[in-house]
Write an enzyme that holds these catalytic residues in place. Structure first.
Site, PDB file in Angstrom:
ATOM      1  NE  ARG A   1      -8.071  72.693  73.413  1.00 53.29           N
ATOM      2  CZ  ARG A   1      -6.718  72.675  72.678  1.00 53.29           C
ATOM      3  NH1 ARG A   1      -6.358  73.539  72.014  1.00 53.29           N
ATOM      4  NH2 ARG A   1      -6.249  71.616  72.932  1.00 53.29           N
TER       5      ARG A   1
ATOM      6  CE  LYS B   1     -16.182  84.060  74.261  1.00 56.47           C
ATOM      7  NZ  LYS B   1     -15.504  82.993  73.833  1.00 56.47           N
TER       8      LYS B   1
HETATM    9  C1  LIG Z   1     -14.567  82.050  74.386  1.00 57.56           C
HETATM   10  C2  LIG Z   1     -13.748  81.138  73.628  1.00 57.56           C
HETATM   11  C3  LIG Z   1     -13.186  80.271  74.403  1.00 57.56           C
HETATM   12  C4  LIG Z   1     -12.804  80.066  75.712  1.00 57.56           C
HETATM   13  O1  LIG Z   1     -13.771  79.467  76.460  1.00 57.56           O
HETATM   14  P1  LIG Z   1     -13.819  78.923  77.990  1.00 57.56           P
HETATM   15  O2  LIG Z   1     -15.201  78.351  78.110  1.00 57.56           O
HETATM   16  O3  LIG Z   1     -13.909  80.171  78.595  1.00 57.56           O
HETATM   17  O4  LIG Z   1     -12.974  77.881  77.991  1.00 57.56           O
HETATM   18  C5  LIG Z   1     -12.437  78.899  73.587  1.00 57.56           C
HETATM   19  N1  LIG Z   1     -12.774  78.975  72.238  1.00 57.56           N
HETATM   20  C6  LIG Z   1     -13.531  79.935  71.360  1.00 57.56           C
HETATM   21  C7  LIG Z   1     -13.561  79.702  70.336  1.00 57.56           C
HETATM   22  C8  LIG Z   1     -14.143  81.000  72.204  1.00 57.56           C
HETATM   23  O5  LIG Z   1     -14.790  81.720  71.655  1.00 57.56           O
END
Ligand SMILES: *Cc1c(COP(=O)(O)O)cnc(C)c1O
Length: 755
Positions: A495, A605
């Site tokens: 975000r 991830k």
């Molecule tokens: C994992 C994920 C997030 C969270 O991302 P952060 O870096 O932890 O804020 C947000 N959007 C999508 C589509 C995701 O897969």
């Protein structure tokens, strides 16, 4: 044999090779339903309901095929007939039923709960258009409704319906369900999404996200997080929340009674985990139902509910802690307002001299988190650091009252989606090296044995390269974006928020642009990729998007720089894009202002997919650094203690930092003639002014250290063998971040379900 060819003949009267991607998608969806029909469900006495405003589930086809154990078979049969599973996937619409990490967490938790064989469903709303679909026009973010409900769909309509009593009318809900298939056909659970038959997209103004906010019967489940910058929007949010929790509470009670509960013993049958405070109205709603429908006294009802509800806190940003004026709640759901007032009276009686823990404050505003903490039995943070900050600062007053309610559950991600489905090549590599036990017991540490094996390191490098090519092809095919697969892929996706500091990376881009102009050419070209949506009412976030898009255009059109540096902002970042981007990443940007990111899951991830992390000591980054060791991660920046102190003492001085000669010219480039020739004056000047006068999330405080570190990282990349060895350590140590581990901990400490 799945006999897809035969099925295609039967269903469409044509051969697979002549069927459209859409037709094959339908065929596979039917196949999944056929196969999953035989899967067992857990019928244990106690059941968990994960109530959440968001479920960012992503596309379901691949994940379901994978969990059923037939993904490879399907892929091969399709390939034999000249069809690619990746292209079939593109026929599936991704539901945008979430906003970011909190919603994705809920989706990973559903997968792990089913895979562990636990009796637990998700409960939320069936938003017809989800969050908005992001488009870029004139280097600005714009908004389109994101339709996803077209047939064929994973959504099944049920006969279940409940009456929800609002102040001015009552509404009959309709329950829809999506099956959640555990890995290796362990258990089948459900995602249960409530809706209203009267809701209609017809009231949306032409391809926009605007509609009549007062027409609750037709708008209630149109959008996730509709604009709440005015009174009507505010009320609509409360209508949505109350509709969600009233349905969730009625469902949980009905099913408990079916399993034998006499309601007095409800806590033995039901555990409700609320994902942040959006579902916190479920506490007064449960009390209302027990008192008015089941003739239980108010006091006993409160005691019952205290043993049913557990609360997960996701943020310490003050502006994100939900508060509603009591008279708004009164207007939407007067019975709920009355119960909240009684709950508030209980607390005021017990803690008359501790106004910080009251439910309703002196401005007649209801603090949702306070309801959840007083009247639930568990409060958890989502990383070790976050939980400590809750206990020591943000929720200190509550921690002193209820030390035993507080606990930590560091977030996790499901490896089925974030490795097996999204990175088949790395999956195969790991399977070959250490076997397949990790599919269900995510211990990858045996991979460390490969660290000194040149052949393995070489293989890992080739996998990363192939994933870069795969990303490049995907972006070319679906977004008309060209990137250089031989460049360093450096990714910042999440975000758009000032605390995540996309603007700090943009200032680095300015630094690099100027350095290249001055003749300092990087050895390997660099591609910096952004993705993420900004809330419509968040002006500075729009300005940051505009700056990045404008920089991207400036650089692309500068022949001195474009061969060496490219900046891309991927439109409409979502789960599907993440699944292509993350396996291709060399560098993961996790650069939030320390103390502000509760956990992060994107960081996990990337680590799992062999990117090296550039990180502040924030959220779960701290735990990543501990696991991999300082030599395998790039950390920088002020500590969270120091940042917390700066806020407390109001001691941050953006202007002072700006006058540092190394920084001033970078910030001033935002309003340079070059940039203003392409960009919009108003956006650029507003952002520039904000950074030099306020910079509330302190982009400047860590900037110099960040620039120096980035230069070091790109240099290190040139030693590919060392680099890849570090990547291997990251993969090997990622097991802790499996959401199976997280869910086991929720179950051991909070839910106590039988599997
Ligand atoms: C994992 C994920 C997030 C969270 O991302 P952060 O870096 O932890 O804020 C947000 N959007 C999508 C589509 C995701 O897969």
């Amino acid at each position: 044999m799945l006999n897809l060819e035969e099925k295609a003949k039967k269903q469409f009267n044509k051969s697979l090779k002549d069927a459209s991607e859409q037709e094959i998608y339908k065929l596979l969806l039917d196949l999944v339903e056929e196969k999953s029909a035989a899967m067992p469900t857990n019928e244990s006495k106690r059941k968990m309901y994960y109530v959440s405003s968001e479920f960012l589930i992503g596309k379901l086809l691949s994940n379901n095929l994978l969990n059923l154990g037939i993904y490879d078979e399907v892929k091969e049969e399709l390939a034999k007939h000249g069809k690619s599973i990746e292209e079939v996937e593109e026929a599936e619409q991704e539901p945008s039923l979430g906003n970011g990490g909190l919603g994705r967490l809920a989706a990973c938790f559903l997968d792990s709960t089913a895979t562990l064989g636990l009796n637990g469903d998700g409960v939320g709303l069936n938003y017809h258009f989800g969050l908005f679909r992001q488009v870029f026009e004139n280097n600005q973010q714009n908004y389109r409704p994101d339709a996803w409900l077209a047939e064929p769909t994973w959504l099944n309509k049920t006969d279940t319906s409940f009456t929800v009593p609002f102040g001015k009318f009552t509404l009959e809900s309709k329950l829809y369900e999506i099956e959640v298939l555990g890995y290796q056909q362990k258990t089948k659970n459900k995602l249960r999404l409530f809706d209203l038959e009267s809701v209609s997209g017809d009231i949306i103004k032409e391809d926009s996200i605007h509609f009549d906010k007062e027409n609750i019967k037709e708008n209630l489940t149109l959008f996730l997080y509709p604009d709440d910058s005015d009174r009507q929007g505010y009320l609509l949010r409360i209508y949505q929340q109350y509709f969600m929790v009233s349905n969730a509470a009625q469902l949980a009670i009905q099913e408990a009674v079916e399993r034998g509960s006499n309601i007095h013993d409800l806590a033995e049958y039901v555990i409700i985990q609320i994902n942040d405070t959006h579902p916190a109205f479920i506490i007064p709603e449960l009390i209302r139902l027990l008192v008015y429908k089941h003739d239980i006294s108010f006091d006993e009802s409160v005691e019952i509910v205290k043993n049913v509800v557990a609360f997960t806190n996701h943020t310490i940003l003050a502006e994100a802690l939900e508060k509603w004026p009591i008279d708004y709640i009164q207007e939407v759901a007067p019975e709920i307002a009355a119960i909240i007032q009684r709950l508030d009276a209980l607390i005021k009686e017990e803690y008359p001299h501790n106004p910080a823990v009251h439910v309703i404050d002196g401005h007649q505003t209801v603090h949702m988190a306070h309801i959840a903490i007083h009247f639930g039995f568990s409060v958890n943070g989502v990383s070790a650091l976050h939980t400590e900050i809750l206990k020591e600062t943000e929720l200190k007053n509550f921690y002193e009252i209820y030390p035993n309610k507080f606990n930590n559950k560091t977030n996790g991600i499901t490896f089925r989606r974030w490795l097996m489905a999204s990175n088949p090549m790395l999956t195969e590599f790991i399977d070959q090296k250490i076997g397949t036990n990790w599919h269900q017991d995510a211990d990858l540490t045996k991979l460390l044995d490969e660290a000194n094996d040149e052949q393995s390191i070489q293989e890992l490098q080739e996998i990363k390269q192939s994933n870069k090519v795969r990303l490049a092809n995907h972006l070319e095919r679906t977004k008309d974006v060209s990137i250089n697969p031989n460049s360093i892929i450096d990714i910042h996706i999440k975000r758009i928020h000032e605390y995540k500091r996309q603007q700090m990376l943009a200032l680095y881009i300015i630094y690099k642009y100027k350095a290249i102009k001055d003749g300092h050419i990087p050895e390997t070209p660099i591609t910096i990729i952004y993705g993420g949506k900004a809330a419509p009412a968040y002006t500075i976030a729009q300005d940051i998007i505009h700056l990045i898009l404008t920089l991207s255009e400036l650089i692309a059109n500068d022949p001195d720089v474009s061969p060496h540096l490219q900046v891309e902002f991927i439109e409409n970042y979502n789960v599907g894009e993440a699944e292509y981007l993350i396996p291709a990443a060399d560098i993961s940007e996790q650069i939030s202002l320390a103390s502000k990111e509760a956990s992060g899951t994107g960081n996990m991830k990337f680590m799992l997919n062999g990117a090296l992390t550039v990180a502040t000591y924030d959220g779960a980054n701290v735990e990543i650094a501990e696991l991999v060791g300082e030599e395998n991660i790039y950390t920088f920046g002020k500590s969270s203690d120091e940042i917390v102190r700066l806020y407390e003492e109001d001691a941050y001085d953006a202007e002072g930092l700006y006058y540092n000669e190394k920084i001033k010219h970078l910030v001033d480039f935002i309003i340079s003639d070059e940039l203003k020739a392409i960009g919009n004056q108003e956006n650029l000047h507003r952002l520039h002014h904000d950074i030099i006068s306020k910079d509330y999330f302190m982009a400047l405080i860590d900037l110099e250290e960040f620039i120096n570190l980035k230069e070091e990282v790109y240099e290190d990349y040139e030693n590919q063998e060392d680099w890849t060895r570090k990547a291997l350590v990251n993969i090997a140590k990622a097991g802790f971040f499996s959401s199976d581990r997280t869910i086991e901990q929720y179950n051991d400490d909070i839910w106590k379900l039988e599997n």
